[in-house]
Design a protein around this motif. Structure first.
Motif, mmCIF file in Angstrom:
data_model
loop_
_atom_site.group_PDB
_atom_site.id
_atom_site.type_symbol
_atom_site.label_atom_id
_atom_site.label_comp_id
_atom_site.label_asym_id
_atom_site.label_seq_id
_atom_site.Cartn_x
_atom_site.Cartn_y
_atom_site.Cartn_z
ATOM 1 N N PHE A 91 0.863 -1.180 0.000
ATOM 2 C CA PHE A 91 0.000 0.000 0.000
ATOM 3 C C PHE A 91 0.904 1.236 0.000
ATOM 4 O O PHE A 91 1.493 1.578 1.005
ATOM 5 C CB PHE A 91 -0.910 -0.033 1.241
ATOM 6 C CG PHE A 91 -1.996 1.023 1.238
ATOM 7 C CD1 PHE A 91 -2.781 1.245 0.115
ATOM 8 C CD2 PHE A 91 -2.248 1.774 2.374
ATOM 9 C CE1 PHE A 91 -3.794 2.208 0.126
ATOM 10 C CE2 PHE A 91 -3.266 2.733 2.393
ATOM 11 C CZ PHE A 91 -4.031 2.944 1.263
ATOM 12 N N ASP A 92 1.015 1.860 -1.145
ATOM 13 C CA ASP A 92 1.954 2.936 -1.473
ATOM 14 C C ASP A 92 3.338 2.353 -1.730
ATOM 15 O O ASP A 92 3.734 1.373 -1.100
ATOM 16 C CB ASP A 92 2.025 4.024 -0.399
ATOM 17 C CG ASP A 92 0.737 4.851 -0.335
ATOM 18 O OD1 ASP A 92 0.069 4.989 -1.386
ATOM 19 O OD2 ASP A 92 0.404 5.363 0.745
ATOM 20 N N SER B 252 -2.541 4.996 -1.942
ATOM 21 C CA SER B 252 -3.558 5.644 -1.111
ATOM 22 C C SER B 252 -4.148 6.844 -1.853
ATOM 23 O O SER B 252 -5.297 7.220 -1.640
ATOM 24 C CB SER B 252 -2.947 6.081 0.223
ATOM 25 O OG SER B 252 -1.869 6.970 -0.002
ATOM 26 N N HIS C 39 3.928 8.529 -3.534
ATOM 27 C CA HIS C 39 3.250 7.281 -3.190
ATOM 28 C C HIS C 39 3.289 6.280 -4.344
ATOM 29 O O HIS C 39 2.835 5.152 -4.198
ATOM 30 C CB HIS C 39 1.802 7.567 -2.773
ATOM 31 C CG HIS C 39 1.744 8.462 -1.571
ATOM 32 N ND1 HIS C 39 1.513 7.983 -0.299
ATOM 33 C CD2 HIS C 39 1.961 9.795 -1.442
ATOM 34 C CE1 HIS C 39 1.569 8.990 0.555
ATOM 35 N NE2 HIS C 39 1.840 10.103 -0.109
ATOM 36 N N SER D 218 -8.394 9.870 -2.438
ATOM 37 C CA SER D 218 -7.755 9.243 -1.275
ATOM 38 C C SER D 218 -8.594 8.103 -0.701
ATOM 39 O O SER D 218 -9.803 8.224 -0.569
ATOM 40 C CB SER D 218 -7.552 10.272 -0.161
ATOM 41 O OG SER D 218 -6.592 11.226 -0.511
ATOM 42 N N ALA E 47 -8.519 4.948 2.554
ATOM 43 C CA ALA E 47 -7.906 4.311 3.705
ATOM 44 C C ALA E 47 -8.253 2.829 3.623
ATOM 45 O O ALA E 47 -9.229 2.451 2.984
ATOM 46 C CB ALA E 47 -8.448 4.914 4.990
ATOM 47 N N GLY F 21 -2.895 6.511 4.635
ATOM 48 C CA GLY F 21 -2.230 7.290 3.578
ATOM 49 C C GLY F 21 -1.871 8.677 4.093
ATOM 50 O O GLY F 21 -1.386 8.829 5.219
#
Ligand SMILES: [Zn+2]
Length: 316
Positions: free
Chosen positions: A56-57, A82, A88, A161, A163, A175
């Motif tokens: 994640f990222d 994110s 990212h 964005s 989460a 994020g």
């Protein structure tokens, strides 16, 4: 490879992987991967299931993150972001399977099967291109095999964005929505709605993880940030105007307790305002030089300044 300096850059529980990356095994299947030597202190998260791993990222890309991931997981890796700011997505193109939030602005960036973030979203001219194999809907339960992550849209820092919530483990990956360093609030109203969503969907016992600075964020910061932003909106909290460095657009900065928040005028465009201001300034200098000296010298000066400016923008 030189030995990293003493642990000043590390949080308790972290260790150096090499002289660039630091890692912490949060549990047996959850690892924070940070880049403490980058001034933004980005943190990516490797989440392992029994079938596959999710990154994640992917960090700044200044160093290849694959050796870190390979040392932690032998499973196939899916990479997600994110949100699509450059810090990212830096290592994305070094992998081969990609997931993204099914947001219309992201969907619109796919041409012939290849996704490329917009300049306004990415904040860099040079942008990575990759296919999206999985589009995650809001509320989707992403299955890693014995581990499920719920996708929660949290617009406010960026429109797209998200989460990720791991209910079983009580982990919430946020994020850039909330972390333990300076926050960039692009849209106050959306931020407040997202804060409410997060508080509605969680129990208050979760551990929060942010994408910059030391990974953990106390849960109470969700409430504290909501209170601060409500105060700003109602005019109860004063937010002095500032320019906040020559590279960022007009903004207000507020510091309350552990929270350090920058509010931007002009929304997302404010983040690439420096690019426009810089270009206009260079054009003006070139024009004046052309009049005072000669058109050739004016054009040369413009070209040199433009090159220097773009290199500086890309390096920032
Ligand atoms: Zn960001």
């Amino acid at each position: 490879v030189s030995e990293p300096a003493a642990g000043a850059l590390l949080w308790p529980g972290a260790r150096w992987f090499d002289d660039w990356f630091a890692v912490e095994g949060i549990d047996a299947q959850t690892v924070a991967i940070a880049e403490p030597r980058d001034y933004q202190y980005p943190v990516s998260y490797l989440l392992l299931g029994t079938d596959r791993a999710l990154l994640f990222d992917s960090g700044t890309g200044r160093r290849d993150i694959r050796p870190v991931v390979a040392s932690l997981a032998s499973l196939p890796v899916t990479v997600a972001f994110s949100h699509s700011h450059y810090d990212h997505l830096g290592n994305h193109t070094r992998f081969d399977r990609f997931a993204a939030f099914d947001h219309p602005e992201l969907r619109a960036r796919v041409r012939r099967g290849i996704f490329r973030p917009s300049l306004v979203q990415h904040l860099k001219l040079r942008r990575p291109c990759f296919p999206i194999h999985e589009w995650w809907a809001a509320g989707e339960e992403v299955n890693l095999g014995g581990r499920t992550l719920t996708v929660i849209p949290v617009p406010g820092h960026a429109p797209e964005s998200i989460a990720l919530l791991d209910r079983d483990r009580g982990q919430l990956f946020l994020g850039d929505f909330l972390y333990s360093a300076e926050l960039y609030v692009i849209d106050v109203d959306r931020y407040l709605r997202s804060l409410q969503t997060l508080r509605d969907l969680t129990t208050g016992t979760e551990t929060l993880f942010g994408a910059h600075g030391f990974p953990r964020v106390p849960y109470r910061q969700l409430g504290a940030l909501a209170e601060l932003l409500e105060g700003v909106r109602a005019g109860r909290v004063s937010a002095p105007f500032g320019l906040g460095g020559f590279l960022l657009g007009p903004q207000r900065r507020i510091q309350v307790g552990d929270l350090d928040v920058r509010l931007f005028y002009g929304g997302r465009l404010a983040l690439i305002l420096p690019l426009f201001i810089g270009t206009a300034l260079i054009a003006a200098i070139a024009a004046v030089t052309a009049v005072l000296a000669s058109p050739l010298i004016g054009a040369l000066v413009g070209l040199v300044l433009l090159t220097v400016g773009l290199v500086a923008y890309e390096r920032f």
